[in-house]
Design a protein around this motif. Structure first.
Motif, PDB file in Angstrom:
ATOM      1  N   GLY A 276       0.830  -1.204   0.000  1.00 25.07           N
ATOM      2  CA  GLY A 276       0.000   0.000   0.000  1.00 25.07           C
ATOM      3  C   GLY A 276       0.863   1.252   0.000  1.00 25.07           C
ATOM      4  N   MET A 277       0.639   2.120   0.983  1.00 22.72           N
ATOM      5  CA  MET A 277       1.305   3.423   1.003  1.00 22.72           C
ATOM      6  C   MET A 277       2.834   3.348   0.980  1.00 22.72           C
TER       7      MET A 277
ATOM      8  N   GLN B 264       0.343   5.918  -7.750  1.00 27.51           N
ATOM      9  CA  GLN B 264      -0.562   6.848  -7.071  1.00 27.51           C
ATOM     10  C   GLN B 264      -1.652   6.108  -6.304  1.00 27.51           C
ATOM     11  N   SER B 265      -2.100   5.005  -6.872  1.00 31.57           N
ATOM     12  CA  SER B 265      -3.134   4.212  -6.207  1.00 31.57           C
ATOM     13  C   SER B 265      -2.626   3.680  -4.874  1.00 31.57           C
TER      14      SER B 265
ATOM     15  N   LEU C  62      -8.313   8.842  -6.768  1.00 32.01           N
ATOM     16  CA  LEU C  62      -7.835   9.233  -8.094  1.00 32.01           C
ATOM     17  C   LEU C  62      -8.031  10.731  -8.313  1.00 32.01           C
ATOM     18  N   ALA C  63      -9.184  11.232  -7.872  1.00 33.56           N
ATOM     19  CA  ALA C  63      -9.459  12.658  -8.012  1.00 33.56           C
ATOM     20  C   ALA C  63      -8.481  13.485  -7.187  1.00 33.56           C
ATOM     21  N   PHE C  64      -8.198  13.018  -5.991  1.00 35.34           N
ATOM     22  CA  PHE C  64      -7.274  13.709  -5.093  1.00 35.34           C
ATOM     23  C   PHE C  64      -5.912  13.883  -5.762  1.00 35.34           C
ATOM     24  N   GLN C  65      -5.418  12.814  -6.350  1.00 33.09           N
ATOM     25  CA  GLN C  65      -4.097  12.848  -6.958  1.00 33.09           C
ATOM     26  C   GLN C  65      -4.079  13.738  -8.189  1.00 33.09           C
TER      27      GLN C  65
END
Lengths: 304, 304
Positions: A162-163, A187-188, A225-228
């Protein structure tokens, strides 16, 4: 905590105040519980990292998704605080000289500047560890089944799949630019995983059906996705003074973004689509989900 | 896994082999489960840190305390692996240039030397996170109540009131030498906390009575003190070749130890007392606890 009819900005602010107060209590230097001794300097560094008056977007998503499905408000607040500890640990470690080497964050010196590198490493480690402490603690009014599910989901969102894995891909991207698939994966993992967790956590807290959990996770995916994409657009267009850190930095480092790949008009259109897709996922919940829909729009349109 | 009648060295070795095999499976680069993508370089660094053929003393304590009280063998092995991930994360971060700045460990380059600093930070973060993943995972055949108890106990043992806090005190001790109380607190947090957890974990895995849990935790406390004292004696007396790292290092840095404070004869006598106290705690369990008693003696007498 907040009136159901209050506006989105009021709810966001109100939740941030509650999260800040809870984190302040959890990291209160005056509290010395039982056999626990907490070194003052380390605790101060943890407080420096966490008590920063941020928007607390991730805890807000936990609280709002939990509220939508009837979850306990106080439990959601504690899970939000745990998530914020993970988020802030990642910022402390990302800012280190060996990583992004950033001196300032939110107008304050970063932890390794205000303290030292060793303390910043330990403060990050401690915040990461503390988040699991908060989830499992008796004070968190959830069943052991819910706590186990939250621990597992958070560990997977934050760990090497993950992160942290996304951050490793990000470092690799400085040496060899990823293709579009690589950028999306990076990014995901780096940004998306915690936002997905935030929304899924609400469903776990509310003991929601598997379908709701899946739906909210998908919502989290869209807003991630929008955030990135919004971040990439900001990086391209905003001036340094406006967002409070050096801009164009990612581009200067040669990191690929979807905006760089497809251009600004494409990115703006894609943002609109993502918000529409996020809203569509909320349809079964009707008007009650208006705050979450507004959160999606806020994320897409934010200018800092 | 091991015959009940097999000797202590055989059991220790056999458990270490089983732990190594499990860690190898958990960090197998060939496994790509579901949606999880694990960056190859990061995973390689985690493997470098963890798959080192160590004695696996902490997992052994988990397995033996669990076995003493009738806990599930496979579950104990998984909790031991989780604990080893935490232990190894702490070594990776402790070795960093900003911390102890060590280039070698167990005759291999440390992670930041074999890879780079950023990867070492992320590998440590990932191992720390992964340990909670392992505990909470469905493959760990324990109840959610047991998992929650283990997550909480481990987070407290490893966090700012435990191991990480002890490391912060250790850094502070380089600038200002602690008094005896300070030394004992530092060591109890930095080294003792994980050893106490290892023994307590066995009781949790076995769903033992509170009294047994408390008794095994007290046993862990005694062997933690013995472990540190033996370490301090080793540091004083062993030659560099024998233990495979620079010796006299702690002394050179001006860190206080109880051996430095009270002398070698006192320390050797104190070690004997600690072993006797540890053995006394095991009396209610009779002959079945002989392996644990032998572990206490092994810890006190080890020469590497």
């Amino acid at each position: 905590m907040t009136d159901e009819r209050s506006s989105f900005p009021e709810r966001l602010k109100s939740n941030a105040v509650a999260v800040e107060a809870l984190l302040e209590t959890l990291l209160d230097p005056a509290v010395r519980g039982g056999e626990i001794s907490r070194p003052a300097n380390l605790l101060e560094a943890m407080r420096h990292a966490v008590l920063n008056g941020g928007k607390r977007l991730r805890p807000f998503l936990v609280s709002e998704t939990a509220a939508l499905l009837g979850g306990d408000v106080q439990a959601a607040l504690r899970i939000g605080a745990a998530l914020e500890c993970i988020h802030c640990y990642s910022l402390v470690h990302d800012d280190l000289p060996a990583m992004d080497n950033d001196d300032m964050r939110r107008g304050k010196p970063t932890v390794h500047v205000a303290f030292d590198e060793a303390t910043a490493i330990l403060a990050g480690d401690s915040l990461l560890t503390f988040s699991f402490d908060i989830i499992a603690a008796p004070e968190t009014a959830l069943s052991d089944r819910q706590k186990t599910a939250l621990v597992l989901a958070l560990a997977r969102a934050a760990g090497h799949g993950g992160m942290a894995g996304g951050q490793a891909l990000d470092l690799a991207a400085e040496k060899s630019a990823p293709d579009e698939t690589g950028i999306v994966l990076l990014q995901s993992m780096k940004t998306g995983a915690l936002l997905r967790f935030a929304c899924e956590a609400g469903a776990i807290i509310a003991d929601a059906a598997a379908e709701d959990r899946q739906r909210l996770r998908a919502f989290g995916e869209k807003i991630g996705l929008a955030f990135q994409l919004a971040d990439d657009l900001l990086d391209l267009t905003a001036d340094a003074a406006h967002i409070g850190k050096a801009t164009g930095k990612d581009a200067a480092r040669g990191k690929g973004t979807l905006v760089a790949l497809h251009g600004q008009p494409w990115a703006e259109q894609r943002l609109e689509s993502l918000v529409a897709e996020a809203e569509a996922l909320l349809e079964p919940y009707g008007a009650r989900s208006e705050v979450l829909a507004e959160t999606a729009r806020f994320i897409a349109n934010r200018r800092n």
